[in-house]
Enzyme design. Structure first.
Site, PDB file in Angstrom:
ATOM      1  N   CYS A   1       0.844  -1.199   0.000  1.00 52.98           N
ATOM      2  CA  CYS A   1       0.000   0.000   0.000  1.00 52.98           C
ATOM      3  C   CYS A   1       0.875   1.244   0.000  1.00 52.98           C
ATOM      4  CB  CYS A   1      -0.937   0.043   1.207  1.00 52.98           C
ATOM      5  SG  CYS A   1      -1.975   1.531   1.160  1.00 52.98           S
TER       6      CYS A   1
ATOM      7  N   ASN B   1      -0.309  -3.271  -7.023  1.00 52.81           N
ATOM      8  CA  ASN B   1      -1.018  -2.203  -6.321  1.00 52.81           C
ATOM      9  C   ASN B   1      -0.986  -0.938  -7.198  1.00 52.81           C
ATOM     10  OD1 ASN B   1      -2.099  -0.588  -4.134  1.00 52.81           O
ATOM     11  ND2 ASN B   1      -1.285  -2.145  -2.754  1.00 52.81           N
ATOM     12  N   THR B   2      -1.348   0.209  -6.629  1.00 53.23           N
ATOM     13  CA  THR B   2      -1.402   1.445  -7.410  1.00 53.23           C
ATOM     14  C   THR B   2      -0.023   2.094  -7.545  1.00 53.23           C
ATOM     15  OG1 THR B   2      -1.979   2.571  -5.363  1.00 53.23           O
ATOM     16  CG2 THR B   2      -3.791   2.011  -6.845  1.00 53.23           C
TER      17      THR B   2
END
Lengths: 314, 290
Positions: A127, A189-190
């Protein structure tokens, strides 16, 4: 009829389409039949109670969005008493996404989530929004190895490691996760980004930086899926800007065994169902018996050195 | 115009206690392509968009909202949907309507829609207003776009024989919207404006105290102004009156999934985050934090 089933380690999914963590909750059932999904993936939970980041938490960008939600979490007892029974009402296997500030915390939470009704654990070691400057375990092969090793030792459930696209060598990280016993890799993830409001000179996110998602990032993460799938034997689950069945097929050709869909669901809540139907049609139109045949099926003609050798001649 | 049912239970259960053992897709909301019937200016700032649509959209309750996939205006590309509260819903005529002000790329795109064109709508979403049949008279206090949110409440109240006094606040008299709808429902309309110097909190408090003294306020309903909310919260506490507030917040998913639209609420002395799209957008006036 196309056989849509795919295998992710010891798990067999009815189809390769599932939500990306953080973009799915029971509210989607108002609009879509969740029982048609290949799996359900929870929003990341932490043992710590977390409020999340300051507002604003999302910002629009060209063909995508930035988010810095910051993993609001009500902790383990709430999850076990409320979220888990709610999710267990649906038929697809339930994947629980976990995060922790330390390696010991990851292991401890993985053990706490090893309960009936949970089919796999997705370790969100990537994250970008909970550590300064997007730091996360998945940034380096060494910290990835340590985290996955601890989680692997704490649970008998399949462990999926969710990698970050913000690292310099994602294939090295993928290899480290596989070596320490990850059953699958979620890529990715981003992408860490930011935006500034020119009317106010303020950052568009309360957290200043956040994760970019949506169609804008698809070519980058597609490349990373390709790089990871070439390097590891465990299944890779592609996640990054998938909006259509064609996007999903592209990810599978690059090496993904399954896909996760996130931002597209915000625009069209039935996007995952359309992708499932579209993948079946895509395969049927090409006389493929099963969708799994797509995985890694990209054709790459090797240049024939004998024939092009003369190009180098004076 | 058929009345939305404001006493129907919210489309999602409050907590896990009443969950059935096996879950089904509820169909409470849906994405659909609606067709524009009309999209005309009602004054210098607001436009009235009327759409031909199908259930469940046409069954939207007062206070519920839709997520609109706004067409891109020249030079801009709104990526996410835009939340907008329902101004009217009519299952018999198969219509839903919105009252909006052009405020950004999304609403600018909406303003360009012409009759016959398509608009992708998702809804109805969230929890709307709830009316207690025991009430005889309520007070609706709104400002700006909040007046549109309160409009359909007047209809639902009238259907239950509940009287409505509407306090409509705007910058200028010509910018007051919804007043015709309130009047058509038999509501007493009190327009207050900045231009006339009648919209300040002191004047509003005096006006609301009078309504309470005249026993015309069994409950407060409000939308569109933190200042007006604060006045009503104070009076509600002083006189032990219930109240509901419809709140706005930037949204992405509209279905309680992304947690971007949280606001702080005071629940029994503790500050908690709630999702405007899922736990609201209508909240207990006592819990809202202006």
């Amino acid at each position: 009829m196309t056989d849509l089933r795919v295998r992710i380690g010891t798990l067999t999914l009815e189809n390769p389409v599932m939500p990306a963590s953080g973009t799915f909750a029971e509210g989607l059932a108002q609009v879509a039949d969740l029982n048609r999904l290949g799996a359900l993936v929870t929003k990341t939970i932490t043992r710590e109670l977390r409020d999340g980041n300051p507002l604003p938490r999302v910002a629009e960008t060209q063909d995508g969005m930035l988010n810095a939600i910051g993993i609001p979490s009500k902790g383990v007892p709430y999850f076990l008493e409320h979220t888990l029974p709610e999710m267990a009402r649906w038929t697809p296997p339930l994947v629980v996404s976990i995060s922790a500030p330390t390696i010991e915390g990851f292991a401890d939470l993985a053990a706490a989530m090893t309960v009936p009704g949970v089919a796999a654990i997705e370790a969100n070691i990537s994250c970008p929004n909970i550590e300064e400057d997007g730091r996360a375990f998945a940034m380096t092969a060494g910290s990835t190895a340590a985290a996955v090793r601890a989680i692997r030792g704490a649970t008998r459930l399949p462990v999926w490691a969710k990698l970050t696209p913000n690292t310099g060598d994602i294939a090295d990280v993928a290899q480290a996760a596989e070596a320490e016993g990850a059953d699958a890799l979620v890529v990715a993830n981003t992408i860490l980004g930011m935006a500034i409001d020119l009317a106010t000179f303020r950052p568009k996110l309360g957290n200043v930086m956040g994760g970019l998602s949506g169609p804008a990032i698809k070519p980058i993460v597609l490349r990373q899926v390709y790089q990871c799938a070439r390097r590891v034997r465990v299944p890779v689950i592609g996640c990054g800007g998938i909006s259509t069945a064609e996007d999903a097929a592209e990810y599978m050709l690059a090496g993904a065994a399954a896909v996760q869909v996130g931002t597209a669901t915000f625009l069209h809540p039935t996007a995952m169902l359309a992708i499932i139907d579209g993948l079946a049609a895509f395969c049927a139109a090409r006389n493929m018996r099963g969708v799994a045949e797509l995985t890694g099926a990209m054709l790459r003609e090797e240049a024939d050195e004998a024939e092009v050798e003369w190009l180098g001649q004076p | 115009m058929t009345l939305p049912d404001a006493t129907a239970p919210a489309p999602h259960a409050d907590d896990d206690a009443s969950l059935p053992p096996a879950a089904r897709h509820t169909g409470a909301a849906a994405e659909q392509t609606a067709t524009v019937i009309a999209n005309a200016a009602v004054n210098a700032e607001y436009r009235h968009l009327v759409l031909h649509a199908a259930p469940p959209a046409t069954g939207a309750a007062p206070g519920q909202f839709f997520q609109l996939l706004c067409p891109a205006p020249p030079g801009a590309a709104p990526f996410l949907r835009r939340p907008m509260s329902v101004y009217a819903a009519d299952p018999a005529a198969r219509e839903v309507a919105f009252l909006y002000k052009v405020a950004g790329a999304g609403t600018l795109g909406l303003a360009g829609l012409r009759p016959g064109e398509a608009l992708d709508i998702l809804g109805p979403l969230g929890r709307g207003f709830a009316l207690d049949p025991a009430w005889r008279s309520i007070v609706a206090v709104g400002r700006g776009a909040g007046l549109a949110t309160l409009g359909p409440l007047a209809q639902a109240a009238r259907a239950r024989g509940i009287g409505v006094t509407a306090v409509l606040s705007a910058r200028r008299p010509d910018l007051v919207v919804s007043d015709a709808l309130f009047r058509a429902c038999g509501a007493d309309v009190l327009a207050i404006t900045d231009a006339e110097g009648t919209s300040g909190p002191i004047h509003v408090e005096r006006l609301l105290r009078r309504l309470i003294a005249e026993r015309r306020c069994d409950a407060f309903f409000t939308c569109g102004s933190a200042r007006l909310l604060a006045v009503q919260q104070r009076l509600a506490r002083e006189f032990g009156l219930p109240g509901q507030v419809a709140l706005e917040q930037q949204m992405a998913c509209g279905l309680g999934m992304c947690f971007c639209c949280v606001r702080e609420f005071n629940v029994g002395g503790a500050v908690v985050h709630k999702r405007v799209c899922w736990d609201g957008p209508v909240f207990d006036i006592a819990e809202a934090m202006a």
